[in-house]
Design a protein around this motif. Structure first.
Motif, PDB file in Angstrom:
ATOM      1  N   ASP A  29     -13.590   1.444  -7.890  1.00 50.79           N
ATOM      2  CA  ASP A  29     -12.722   1.352  -6.714  1.00 50.79           C
ATOM      3  C   ASP A  29     -13.017   0.037  -6.002  1.00 50.79           C
ATOM      4  O   ASP A  29     -14.074  -0.141  -5.399  1.00 50.79           O
ATOM      5  N   GLY A  51       0.829  -1.202   0.000  1.00 48.59           N
ATOM      6  CA  GLY A  51       0.000   0.000   0.000  1.00 48.59           C
ATOM      7  C   GLY A  51       0.861   1.248   0.000  1.00 48.59           C
ATOM      8  O   GLY A  51       2.061   1.180   0.275  1.00 48.59           O
ATOM      9  N   GLU A  87      -9.656  -9.646  -3.126  1.00 53.60           N
ATOM     10  CA  GLU A  87     -10.088  -8.878  -4.297  1.00 53.60           C
ATOM     11  C   GLU A  87      -9.319  -9.309  -5.544  1.00 53.60           C
ATOM     12  O   GLU A  87      -9.893  -9.429  -6.625  1.00 53.60           O
ATOM     13  N   ASP A 137     -10.944  -1.206  -3.703  1.00 54.33           N
ATOM     14  CA  ASP A 137     -10.214  -1.241  -2.430  1.00 54.33           C
ATOM     15  C   ASP A 137     -11.241  -1.090  -1.306  1.00 54.33           C
ATOM     16  O   ASP A 137     -11.477   0.007  -0.796  1.00 54.33           O
ATOM     17  N   ASP A 170      -9.226   0.234  -9.472  1.00 56.28           N
ATOM     18  CA  ASP A 170      -8.246   0.508  -8.413  1.00 56.28           C
ATOM     19  C   ASP A 170      -8.313  -0.641  -7.418  1.00 56.28           C
ATOM     20  O   ASP A 170      -9.304  -0.819  -6.721  1.00 56.28           O
ATOM     21  N   MET A 171      -7.257  -1.440  -7.382  1.00 59.34           N
ATOM     22  CA  MET A 171      -7.215  -2.629  -6.523  1.00 59.34           C
ATOM     23  C   MET A 171      -6.644  -2.285  -5.146  1.00 59.34           C
ATOM     24  O   MET A 171      -5.888  -1.331  -5.022  1.00 59.34           O
ATOM     25  N   PRO A 172      -6.959  -3.091  -4.155  1.00 62.83           N
ATOM     26  CA  PRO A 172      -6.243  -2.938  -2.883  1.00 62.83           C
ATOM     27  C   PRO A 172      -4.842  -3.525  -3.040  1.00 62.83           C
ATOM     28  O   PRO A 172      -4.598  -4.274  -3.984  1.00 62.83           O
ATOM     29  N   LYS A 186      -1.295   3.746  -6.148  1.00 59.57           N
ATOM     30  CA  LYS A 186      -2.267   3.088  -7.050  1.00 59.57           C
ATOM     31  C   LYS A 186      -3.491   3.952  -7.318  1.00 59.57           C
ATOM     32  O   LYS A 186      -3.920   4.105  -8.451  1.00 59.57           O
ATOM     33  N   THR A 187      -4.056   4.480  -6.247  1.00 65.38           N
ATOM     34  CA  THR A 187      -5.293   5.246  -6.392  1.00 65.38           C
ATOM     35  C   THR A 187      -5.084   6.465  -7.280  1.00 65.38           C
ATOM     36  O   THR A 187      -5.901   6.761  -8.154  1.00 65.38           O
TER      37      THR A 187
END
Lengths: 140, 261
Positions: free
Chosen positions: B62, B36, B146, B64, B138-140, B40-41
């Motif tokens: 999104d 993290g 996920e 996440d 947007d992945m976590p 990414k976001t």
């Protein structure tokens, strides 16, 4: 959360999912004539069954599948606390109208609003009574 | 007379509808990372804005769930759900946007694996994207539920990896790439964020035979542009994302030319 309503509700999306599943089931050749379908609807999703049934009938007609009997059974919610093991039902807790509306879209979001009535933990499982399932199909 | 058969099946109808909902989306790009905090976001949101600026039809999803934050980049302050035979994504800054934020606002979300899986299926089953050129997801961080569900439910999604030059990030990217490769996922390449002009990521991608998609130096002006997409698009960060968008569109064009030839 504010909700803007279009001409129809998201019960239609779920009904569409059921009808598409029936069509796919037939196209796989597992059964050629379907007489009845049993659907289990989780209490947590708080589906308006009248709208859901109406949408199902309309969509079945569109797919030339009218005549299939639809049996809908409600599945009562059961929660189980991961901290103290307490089991409880939806009727054991009180939720606001807006909270129920949020859960209607996304049943798992019950985790925001509910907690174990025994120990207050928000770490609990939805043991049963969430989404929609096709449970049985009768036909030839 | 044929015998009446009673077939007991436990079918989740949402899994059937899911592909129909994504059917008219040409390209699906999942923005992933090992750790993290690598950006990414910002990459996913700015990439979406840049593609929309070029008149592509773009959706931003999104995924996440524990820390949704694309809405912060886009400047959304009021969770809103629009229902019409499903749920219609919010139109913002030329994008179609969907996030748990739309339903839950800033509430805390104590979710375990099965809940995450169910939420993802529910969200994909009820969201009406319509026609899109690109869906950016947007992945976590990491290789949790996920990502596993992305590979299970949307196997055609291609993955864009974001990393910083830190060895801490690269160590986790190595694991991520290993997982994606064993599962046959198409990796678009690696974008280096918060770069400090070292070749460590270039060498890393060369070693792993990954496409190096360029470097984005740390841009201190970005923070002040969060919530103001128009200003964000004027930053040096966005300029680098435009180059990334060029490269991605070239890659997709090449892939489709190869397929057609």
């Amino acid at each position: 959360m504010s909700v803007e309503l279009g001409e129809t509700l998201h019960e239609w999306a779920l009904a569409e999912a059921v009808v598409d599943t029936i069509k796919e089931f037939m196209s796989k050749g597992e059964i050629s004539v379907i007489k009845s379908v049993k659907i289990r609807v989780g209490e947590l999703q708080n589906i308006d069954l009248n709208i859901f049934k109406f949408a199902l009938n309309e969509l079945l007609k569109e797919a030339s599948l009218e005549g299939i009997e639809i049996h809908i059974e409600k599945d009562e919610v059961m929660f189980k606390c991961r901290r103290c093991g307490c089991e409880w039902r939806l009727s054991d807790i009180s939720l606001e109208e807006e909270e129920l509306e949020t859960i209607h879209f996304m049943p798992e979001l019950v985790h925001i609003f509910a907690s174990c009535p025994s120990c207050g933990s928000c770490d609990f499982d939805i043991v049963k009574g969430r989404g929609i399932w096709i449970e049985g199909i009768k036909g030839y | 007379m044929k015998e009446l058969r009673d077939i007991r099946k436990y079918i989740d109808p949402r899994l059937t509808i899911l592909n129909k909902r994504l059917k008219n989306i040409k390209r699906i790009v999942a923005v992933a990372s090992g750790k993290g905090g690598v950006g990414k976001t910002l990459v996913a949101s700015t990439l979406s804005l840049v593609l929309a600026e070029r008149n592509y039809k773009v959706g931003l999803l999104d995924l996440d769930f524990h820390g949704p934050s694309c809405h912060v980049v886009l400047g959304l302050f009021k969770p809103t759900v629009i229902e019409n035979k499903g749920v219609v994504p919010i139109e913002v800054s030329g994008l179609k946007f969907m996030s748990l934020y739309n339903f839950a606002g800033n509430a805390h979300l104590p979710l375990r694996g099965e809940d995450i899986s169910n939420l993802m299926i529910e969200l994909l089953a009820i969201t009406l994207w319509g026609d899109l050129d690109y869906l950016i997801i947007d992945m976590p961080p990491g290789t949790g539920d996920e990502l596993l569900d992305l590979m299970r439910l949307i196997p055609r999604a291609r993955v864009l990896i974001v990393t910083t030059p830190s060895l801490l990030s690269l160590a986790t990217v190595r694991r991520l790439v290993s997982l994606l490769r064993t599962q046959g996922v198409n990796i678009l390449g690696v974008i280096e964020n918060m770069s400090f002009n070292d070749d460590v990521v270039v060498k890393f991608t060369r070693d792993l035979k990954l496409k190096y998609l360029g470097r984005i130096p740390f841009d201190e002006k970005v923070e002040a542009c969060l919530g103001r997409p128009k200003d964000l698009l004027k930053t040096k960060f966005a300029a680098r994302i435009r180059e990334l968008a060029d490269e991605l569109t070239r890659q997709y064009r090449r892939a489709s030319n190869t397929k057609n030839s």
